[in-house]
Design a protein around this motif. Sequence first.
Motif, PDB file in Angstrom:
ATOM      1  N   THR A 177       0.910  -1.011   0.034  1.00 61.55           N
ATOM      2  CA  THR A 177       0.014  -0.015  -0.124  1.00 61.55           C
ATOM      3  C   THR A 177       0.903   1.448   0.059  1.00 61.55           C
ATOM      4  OG1 THR A 177       0.038  -0.216   2.352  1.00 61.55           O
ATOM      5  CG2 THR A 177      -1.800  -1.193   1.223  1.00 61.55           C
ATOM      6  N   VAL A 178       1.427   1.665  -1.250  1.00 57.20           N
ATOM      7  CA  VAL A 178       2.213   2.772  -1.439  1.00 57.20           C
ATOM      8  C   VAL A 178       1.484   3.612  -2.418  1.00 57.20           C
ATOM      9  CG1 VAL A 178       4.550   3.597  -2.289  1.00 57.20           C
ATOM     10  CG2 VAL A 178       4.542   1.382  -0.843  1.00 57.20           C
ATOM     11  N   LYS A 179       1.256   4.839  -1.910  1.00 60.09           N
ATOM     12  CA  LYS A 179       0.682   5.595  -2.758  1.00 60.09           C
ATOM     13  C   LYS A 179       1.414   6.855  -3.379  1.00 60.09           C
ATOM     14  CE  LYS A 179      -3.412   4.168  -1.625  1.00 60.09           C
ATOM     15  NZ  LYS A 179      -4.309   3.129  -2.496  1.00 60.09           N
TER      16      LYS A 179
ATOM     17  N   ASP B 291      10.895  -3.297  -0.180  1.00 66.11           N
ATOM     18  CA  ASP B 291      10.984  -4.572   0.413  1.00 66.11           C
ATOM     19  C   ASP B 291      12.304  -5.516  -0.018  1.00 66.11           C
ATOM     20  OD1 ASP B 291      10.821  -5.024  -2.471  1.00 66.11           O
ATOM     21  OD2 ASP B 291       8.892  -6.097  -2.141  1.00 66.11           O
ATOM     22  N   GLY B 292      13.256  -4.671  -0.538  1.00 68.10           N
ATOM     23  CA  GLY B 292      14.670  -5.089  -0.983  1.00 68.10           C
ATOM     24  C   GLY B 292      14.462  -5.747  -2.457  1.00 68.10           C
ATOM     25  N   ARG B 293      13.649  -5.800  -3.228  1.00 65.91           N
ATOM     26  CA  ARG B 293      13.445  -6.178  -4.433  1.00 65.91           C
ATOM     27  C   ARG B 293      13.302  -4.881  -5.475  1.00 65.91           C
ATOM     28  NH1 ARG B 293      10.416  -9.523  -1.543  1.00 65.91           N
ATOM     29  NH2 ARG B 293       8.335  -8.615  -2.431  1.00 65.91           N
TER      30      ARG B 293
ATOM     31  N   PRO C 264      -4.348   1.386  -9.814  1.00 68.81           N
ATOM     32  CA  PRO C 264      -4.625   2.540  -9.134  1.00 68.81           C
ATOM     33  C   PRO C 264      -5.259   2.222  -7.783  1.00 68.81           C
ATOM     34  CG  PRO C 264      -5.561   2.774 -11.320  1.00 68.81           C
ATOM     35  CD  PRO C 264      -5.020   1.225 -11.240  1.00 68.81           C
ATOM     36  N   GLU C 265      -5.908   1.231  -7.518  1.00 62.54           N
ATOM     37  CA  GLU C 265      -6.406   0.853  -6.140  1.00 62.54           C
ATOM     38  C   GLU C 265      -5.110   0.546  -5.336  1.00 62.54           C
ATOM     39  OE1 GLU C 265      -7.623  -2.522  -8.855  1.00 62.54           O
ATOM     40  OE2 GLU C 265      -7.420  -0.372  -8.887  1.00 62.54           O
ATOM     41  N   ASN C 266      -4.093   0.420  -5.674  1.00 67.03           N
ATOM     42  CA  ASN C 266      -2.741  -0.260  -5.078  1.00 67.03           C
ATOM     43  C   ASN C 266      -1.787   0.937  -4.876  1.00 67.03           C
ATOM     44  OD1 ASN C 266      -2.765  -2.701  -7.075  1.00 67.03           O
ATOM     45  ND2 ASN C 266      -3.430  -3.220  -5.107  1.00 67.03           N
ATOM     46  N   ALA C 267      -1.863   2.055  -5.802  1.00 66.30           N
ATOM     47  CA  ALA C 267      -0.949   2.996  -5.622  1.00 66.30           C
ATOM     48  C   ALA C 267      -1.322   4.380  -5.805  1.00 66.30           C
ATOM     49  CB  ALA C 267       0.230   2.737  -6.742  1.00 66.30           C
TER      50      ALA C 267
ATOM     51  N   ASP D 242       4.221   8.215  -1.154  1.00 68.61           N
ATOM     52  CA  ASP D 242       3.493   8.302   0.379  1.00 68.61           C
ATOM     53  C   ASP D 242       3.323   6.822   0.726  1.00 68.61           C
ATOM     54  OD1 ASP D 242       3.378  10.982   0.451  1.00 68.61           O
ATOM     55  OD2 ASP D 242       1.353  11.225   0.159  1.00 68.61           O
ATOM     56  N   GLY D 243       4.298   6.380   1.811  1.00 68.10           N
ATOM     57  CA  GLY D 243       4.271   5.137   2.210  1.00 68.10           C
ATOM     58  C   GLY D 243       5.370   4.027   1.997  1.00 68.10           C
ATOM     59  N   GLY D 244       6.152   4.471   1.122  1.00 66.69           N
ATOM     60  CA  GLY D 244       7.244   3.535   0.944  1.00 66.69           C
ATOM     61  C   GLY D 244       8.296   3.277   1.693  1.00 66.69           C
TER      62      GLY D 244
END
Length: 598
Positions: free
Chosen positions: A53-55, A407-409, A455-458, A499-501
Amino acid sequence: MTVVRIIKTARRLRLAALLILPGGCTPATPARVVPKAVAPVRLAKVEAKSLPTVKYVDSTKEAGITFVHTNGAQGEKLLPETMGSGVAFLDYDRDGDQDLFFVNSSYWPGHLVKPAPTQALFRNDGKGHFENVTKEAGLDKTFYGQGVAVGDFDNDGHPDLYVTSIGRGYLYRNDGKGHFDDVTLDCSAKGPNGWLTGAAWLDIDNDGDLDLFIGNYITWTKEIDKVQGFQLTGIGRAYGPPTHFGGSFCALLRNDGGRFTDVSESAGIQVRTPDLKVPLAKSLGVAPYDVDGDGLVDIAVANDTVQNFFFHNLGQGKFEEIAMPSGVAFDQSGLPRGGMGIDWAPFLNDDRLGLAVGNFANEMTALYVCDQPKTLVFSDLANLYGLGAATQPPLKFGLFFFDYDFDGRLDLLSANGHLEPEISKVQASETYEQPVQLFWNSGKPGHTLFVPVKPENAGPDLFKPVVGRGTAYADIDGDGDLDVVVTVNNGPARLFRNDGGNKNHWIRLELAGNGKTSNRDALGAKVELKSGGMSCHRQLFPSKSYLSSVEHTLTFGLAQLDHADLLKITWPSGKVSAFENLKADRLYRIDEDAGLRD
């Protein structure tokens, strides 16, 4: 397959509609044939709920970015009007935050508009707010700009700019006092009717200073373009494909103590067709990388409608072009594609290395993968890793790997947009403005590795359709996570705040070579980070994407780990530095000789 046959086959449609020659005659050989749809490989699905959940929030207006690109179009439909331009993040004033430089084009002679469009520099206050400082920085210059490379060519500690354009290049030296001086002199690719595109600073001979590689597109003049008579059925004059223009030569300029010597021919950079011995290159994106780990930087070049290039550095100033035997020249059918943006990445955190190339509409993004890089043998596995059918429809330009959720990837982003404003009138499946594509790396080979982010994810902002071209990333507000800028052809640039990364942990590295045995920017440095069983690798080369340059700072996502067990840096000089137990969520400044600076 001979190069002669390849060139003949490359005469395919640049547009999905039929191009008609003057007088209504259909060309005997189509300029571009639209490939058949790629059947996706059946992979185990990754559930949408697994995505982070990163916007990405459009902060362009809030940040004070007012840059608008000008392509100079006045109805003549000249090919350069379609190409847009690049962008670069750099800390030009050395205050510790990332500023923004936008390349601009111009109006054509005879259609001049006042005030004339210029290049643009925006200074960052460290909190993600920018001020236009173009004039005081001496960069209020008007020319038909294309790309930009950032590098400290004189090892004085201040980043300089090389800007490509139609006809020549411009070298701007940073005086360290907030101003750039034009010191181009002999630092420009030579040749008539040149169209300079992607460029990269790199140290080809490990002598401690930065040399310059320059891509060149086609042999072009306004007169050559206008007599072609490209027509779009039912519309009128259209933008023509590069297949109807002659090729060009890439250029390599060796840095000899601050002055430059053109060594393109002697170094093996000038590639000719074996039959007619004419220039072959139609180059756009450029990406350096030491592929086989021999300490010498190699160079990949994305070419448009002819084979890609892979220049293997043999040492002593010599390169060998090996794209065909290495497997990165063509698509899986042995045909050239329309290469635009380009980037390298060890995207699975193991020995495998990937080269991604964003291609034309109806051509999937290439992901050339090598299991053992020392062999220099690659296979296009885009379909196997989830980048096949999903990437086929749009026209891809700026493209890069980055870890947007820490997340390291390494994930993948592509900025997209068509060339022809009227394309939807002749091909309903295509649009001029197209959304960005973001692919999350699931880390699960055998499943869909690169999962399309919705879009619902980011958030919806990132996916608003634009005519995307150059794109780059940096941390603009000091919160650790990676923000994104996208240039728009003949339109306003867009800046997206992450926002959220930074919900996961991270470490950022700012490296400085000693300016003697290593270049001051430490370009070419190799970094390995180990923690909790995770091992990540990076090489410091900011030139990538499409005509653009990302920040020089290296960023590692750590997921839930709160420290790095080991950080190992192999400097361009060959010296190795190692650091243990580094705390997460910090920026570390590391000097080759002095070690950790804070």
